[in-house]
Design a protein around this motif. Structure first.
Motif, PDB file in Angstrom:
ATOM      1  N   ARG A 167       0.825  -1.212   0.000  1.00 16.20           N
ATOM      2  CA  ARG A 167       0.000   0.000   0.000  1.00 16.20           C
ATOM      3  C   ARG A 167       0.856   1.258   0.000  1.00 16.20           C
ATOM      4  O   ARG A 167       0.428   2.300  -0.473  1.00 16.20           O
ATOM      5  N   ARG A 168       2.107   1.142   0.483  1.00 16.57           N
ATOM      6  CA  ARG A 168       2.958   2.327   0.607  1.00 16.57           C
ATOM      7  C   ARG A 168       4.165   2.344  -0.334  1.00 16.57           C
ATOM      8  O   ARG A 168       4.781   3.386  -0.503  1.00 16.57           O
ATOM      9  N   ALA A 169       4.519   1.214  -0.936  1.00 21.73           N
ATOM     10  CA  ALA A 169       5.769   1.136  -1.711  1.00 21.73           C
ATOM     11  C   ALA A 169       5.511   0.852  -3.185  1.00 21.73           C
ATOM     12  O   ALA A 169       4.680   0.009  -3.527  1.00 21.73           O
ATOM     13  N   VAL A 170       6.241   1.574  -4.061  1.00 19.47           N
ATOM     14  CA  VAL A 170       6.106   1.422  -5.513  1.00 19.47           C
ATOM     15  C   VAL A 170       7.491   1.393  -6.150  1.00 19.47           C
ATOM     16  O   VAL A 170       8.372   2.193  -5.782  1.00 19.47           O
ATOM     17  N   LEU A 171       7.697   0.485  -7.085  1.00 13.69           N
ATOM     18  CA  LEU A 171       8.880   0.469  -7.936  1.00 13.69           C
ATOM     19  C   LEU A 171       8.450   0.764  -9.366  1.00 13.69           C
ATOM     20  O   LEU A 171       7.370   0.344  -9.793  1.00 13.69           O
ATOM     21  N   GLY A 172       9.303   1.467 -10.127  1.00 13.93           N
ATOM     22  CA  GLY A 172       8.893   1.775 -11.491  1.00 13.93           C
ATOM     23  C   GLY A 172      10.002   2.336 -12.353  1.00 13.93           C
ATOM     24  O   GLY A 172      11.164   2.438 -11.936  1.00 13.93           O
ATOM     25  N   ALA A 195       9.515   4.519  -4.672  1.00  7.26           N
ATOM     26  CA  ALA A 195       8.804   5.504  -3.861  1.00  7.26           C
ATOM     27  C   ALA A 195       8.191   4.819  -2.650  1.00  7.26           C
ATOM     28  O   ALA A 195       7.703   3.680  -2.739  1.00  7.26           O
ATOM     29  N   TYR A 196       8.226   5.525  -1.511  1.00  3.96           N
ATOM     30  CA  TYR A 196       7.666   4.959  -0.288  1.00  3.96           C
ATOM     31  C   TYR A 196       6.944   6.058   0.485  1.00  3.96           C
ATOM     32  O   TYR A 196       7.504   7.140   0.715  1.00  3.96           O
ATOM     33  N   ALA A 197       5.700   5.789   0.860  1.00  3.45           N
ATOM     34  CA  ALA A 197       4.908   6.725   1.651  1.00  3.45           C
ATOM     35  C   ALA A 197       5.211   6.499   3.132  1.00  3.45           C
ATOM     36  O   ALA A 197       4.746   5.518   3.725  1.00  3.45           O
ATOM     37  N   LEU A 198       5.990   7.384   3.711  1.00  2.83           N
ATOM     38  CA  LEU A 198       6.330   7.265   5.129  1.00  2.83           C
ATOM     39  C   LEU A 198       5.094   7.453   6.001  1.00  2.83           C
ATOM     40  O   LEU A 198       4.934   6.786   7.034  1.00  2.83           O
ATOM     41  N   THR A 199       4.231   8.381   5.582  1.00  2.00           N
ATOM     42  CA  THR A 199       2.952   8.610   6.243  1.00  2.00           C
ATOM     43  C   THR A 199       1.916   8.835   5.155  1.00  2.00           C
ATOM     44  O   THR A 199       2.232   8.811   3.957  1.00  2.00           O
ATOM     45  N   ASP A 200       0.680   9.105   5.539  1.00  2.00           N
ATOM     46  CA  ASP A 200      -0.356   9.400   4.551  1.00  2.00           C
ATOM     47  C   ASP A 200      -0.091  10.721   3.844  1.00  2.00           C
ATOM     48  O   ASP A 200      -0.680  10.979   2.791  1.00  2.00           O
ATOM     49  N   SER A 213      23.266  13.064 -22.942  1.00  2.00           N
ATOM     50  CA  SER A 213      24.117  14.218 -23.223  1.00  2.00           C
ATOM     51  C   SER A 213      23.380  15.518 -22.921  1.00  2.00           C
ATOM     52  O   SER A 213      22.244  15.710 -23.341  1.00  2.00           O
ATOM     53  N   ILE A 214      24.037  16.404 -22.183  1.00  2.00           N
ATOM     54  CA  ILE A 214      23.498  17.735 -21.885  1.00  2.00           C
ATOM     55  C   ILE A 214      24.535  18.762 -22.305  1.00  2.00           C
ATOM     56  O   ILE A 214      25.669  18.746 -21.820  1.00  2.00           O
ATOM     57  N   ALA A 215      24.160  19.641 -23.236  1.00  2.00           N
ATOM     58  CA  ALA A 215      25.072  20.691 -23.728  1.00  2.00           C
ATOM     59  C   ALA A 215      26.390  20.096 -24.200  1.00  2.00           C
ATOM     60  O   ALA A 215      27.473  20.616 -23.902  1.00  2.00           O
ATOM     61  N   THR A 216      26.308  19.005 -24.940  1.00  2.00           N
ATOM     62  CA  THR A 216      27.415  18.247 -25.554  1.00  2.00           C
ATOM     63  C   THR A 216      28.218  17.428 -24.533  1.00  2.00           C
ATOM     64  O   THR A 216      29.165  16.740 -24.914  1.00  2.00           O
ATOM     65  N   ILE A 217      27.873  17.487 -23.250  1.00  2.45           N
ATOM     66  CA  ILE A 217      28.583  16.726 -22.221  1.00  2.45           C
ATOM     67  C   ILE A 217      27.834  15.409 -22.016  1.00  2.45           C
ATOM     68  O   ILE A 217      26.710  15.400 -21.510  1.00  2.45           O
ATOM     69  N   SER A 218      28.451  14.303 -22.390  1.00  2.00           N
ATOM     70  CA  SER A 218      27.762  13.006 -22.404  1.00  2.00           C
ATOM     71  C   SER A 218      27.792  12.318 -21.043  1.00  2.00           C
ATOM     72  O   SER A 218      28.440  12.780 -20.100  1.00  2.00           O
ATOM     73  N   ASP A 219      27.080  11.189 -20.958  1.00  2.76           N
ATOM     74  CA  ASP A 219      27.074  10.304 -19.793  1.00  2.76           C
ATOM     75  C   ASP A 219      26.632  11.002 -18.516  1.00  2.76           C
ATOM     76  O   ASP A 219      27.235  10.841 -17.448  1.00  2.76           O
ATOM     77  N   GLN A 220      25.536  11.759 -18.602  1.00  2.00           N
ATOM     78  CA  GLN A 220      25.020  12.441 -17.416  1.00  2.00           C
ATOM     79  C   GLN A 220      24.046  11.527 -16.670  1.00  2.00           C
ATOM     80  O   GLN A 220      22.842  11.520 -16.907  1.00  2.00           O
ATOM     81  N   ARG A 221      24.628  10.727 -15.796  1.00  2.00           N
ATOM     82  CA  ARG A 221      23.865   9.789 -14.984  1.00  2.00           C
ATOM     83  C   ARG A 221      24.106  10.102 -13.510  1.00  2.00           C
ATOM     84  O   ARG A 221      25.123  10.684 -13.145  1.00  2.00           O
ATOM     85  N   GLY A 222      23.153   9.693 -12.670  1.00  2.79           N
ATOM     86  CA  GLY A 222      23.347   9.934 -11.250  1.00  2.79           C
ATOM     87  C   GLY A 222      22.129   9.559 -10.436  1.00  2.79           C
ATOM     88  O   GLY A 222      21.272   8.789 -10.873  1.00  2.79           O
ATOM     89  N   GLY A 223      22.057  10.129  -9.221  1.00  6.37           N
ATOM     90  CA  GLY A 223      20.982   9.794  -8.306  1.00  6.37           C
ATOM     91  C   GLY A 223      20.068  10.982  -8.060  1.00  6.37           C
ATOM     92  O   GLY A 223      20.475  12.146  -8.170  1.00  6.37           O
ATOM     93  N   LEU A 224      18.819  10.665  -7.728  1.00 10.99           N
ATOM     94  CA  LEU A 224      17.796  11.681  -7.468  1.00 10.99           C
ATOM     95  C   LEU A 224      17.068  11.336  -6.189  1.00 10.99           C
ATOM     96  O   LEU A 224      16.787  10.156  -5.915  1.00 10.99           O
ATOM     97  N   LEU A 225      16.747  12.355  -5.406  1.00 14.45           N
ATOM     98  CA  LEU A 225      15.944  12.191  -4.198  1.00 14.45           C
ATOM     99  C   LEU A 225      14.894  13.278  -4.169  1.00 14.45           C
ATOM    100  O   LEU A 225      15.202  14.468  -4.348  1.00 14.45           O
ATOM    101  N   SER A 226      13.634  12.869  -3.951  1.00 14.80           N
ATOM    102  CA  SER A 226      12.533  13.828  -3.944  1.00 14.80           C
ATOM    103  C   SER A 226      11.619  13.549  -2.755  1.00 14.80           C
ATOM    104  O   SER A 226      11.387  12.384  -2.382  1.00 14.80           O
ATOM    105  N   ALA A 227      11.104  14.615  -2.144  1.00  8.17           N
ATOM    106  CA  ALA A 227      10.139  14.502  -1.049  1.00  8.17           C
ATOM    107  C   ALA A 227       8.885  15.267  -1.434  1.00  8.17           C
ATOM    108  O   ALA A 227       8.961  16.382  -1.961  1.00  8.17           O
ATOM    109  N   GLN A 228       7.725  14.651  -1.180  1.00 10.47           N
ATOM    110  CA  GLN A 228       6.447  15.297  -1.474  1.00 10.47           C
ATOM    111  C   GLN A 228       5.548  15.250  -0.251  1.00 10.47           C
ATOM    112  O   GLN A 228       5.390  14.208   0.382  1.00 10.47           O
TER     113      GLN A 228
END
Length: 231
Positions: A167-172, A195-200, A213-228
């Motif tokens: 009910r609280r966890a999603v992979l995608g 994504a995981y709902a810590l609370t409602d 590639s962003i502005a001719t600079i290739s291999d732009q990979r990394g991590g993201l963290l978001s809170a809602q």
């Protein structure tokens, strides 16, 4: 909530190989029918800014104003085969107009138009979304809109698939195609997220992102963290 008003706010941080992304925004929904939103995006060029002659840690800034209306269907209820259909508009204002024009963009502001279909298949625990976006944005508008050479609006595809573990966890995963108006080798974007709902009211999302590639600079990979946070 049908007939009610809901408000949510988010903050997102992404660390790429050569760039840094920060965004904050808020959305207000009316009666499960209309959504209005605003977001501020800051994109730090770090050492690449100096290499491009923009200056160390030069930051691109953009404001995004959005509106979306549900025109048919329902996310959960109704016919199992018929999705929720929504149309949307996003007006984007780049706050660094002189710079993006030097890079070859035609304008510092532009408007995207979207049509999306979304369905939650409860029996299979799947959330599916497909969106068509009519846009002339370069790197979502961070590098302006269109090109001085005449390149402009093109139809792009976005899609996402989420599997509900509980009910609280999603992979995608998500995918977004993008135009290459400036001829800089702009790549499509994709990510894998959890994504995981810590609370409602509070949800955290972590993702591995591949922005190519962003502005001719290739291999732009990394991590993201978001809170809602939602009310």
């Amino acid at each position: 909530m049908p007939g009610g008003i809901g408000v949510s706010a988010h903050g997102t941080v992404a660390e790429l190989a050569d760039f840094g992304w920060r965004s904050v925004g808020a959305t207000i929904g009316f009666g499960d029918r209309l959504e209005l939103s605003f977001a501020r995006i800051n994109f730090n060029t770090r050492d690449i800014g100096a290499l491009l002659g923009l200056g160390q840690d030069f930051t691109l800034n953009q404001d995004v104003y959005g509106a979306k209306v549900r025109v048919a269907g329902d996310l959960v209820y109704g016919q199992s085969w018929f999705p929720q259909i929504a149309v949307g508009i996003e007006h984007k204002r780049n706050r660094d107009g002189a710079m993006v024009r030097l890079l070859g963009a035609a304008d510092a502001s532009g408007t995207d138009y979207t049509v999306s279909a979304t369905k939650l298949l409860l029996a299979r625990s799947l959330l599916i979304n497909a969106t068509l976006r009519y846009t002339e944005a370069n790197q979502l508008g961070l590098l302006g809109f269109g090109s001085a050479a005449g390149e402009g609006y093109r139809l792009q595809f976005e899609g996402s698939l989420g599997y509900q573990l509980s009910r609280r966890a999603v992979l995608g995963a998500e995918y977004r195609s993008k135009p290459d108006n400036l001829g800089l080798g702009e790549d499509d974007w994709m990510d894998i997220f959890a994504a995981y709902a810590l609370t409602d009211r509070l949800t955290l999302t972590a993702a591995y992102v591949d922005l190519g590639s962003i502005a001719t600079i290739s291999d732009q990979r990394g991590g993201l963290l978001s809170a809602q946070v939602a009310f």
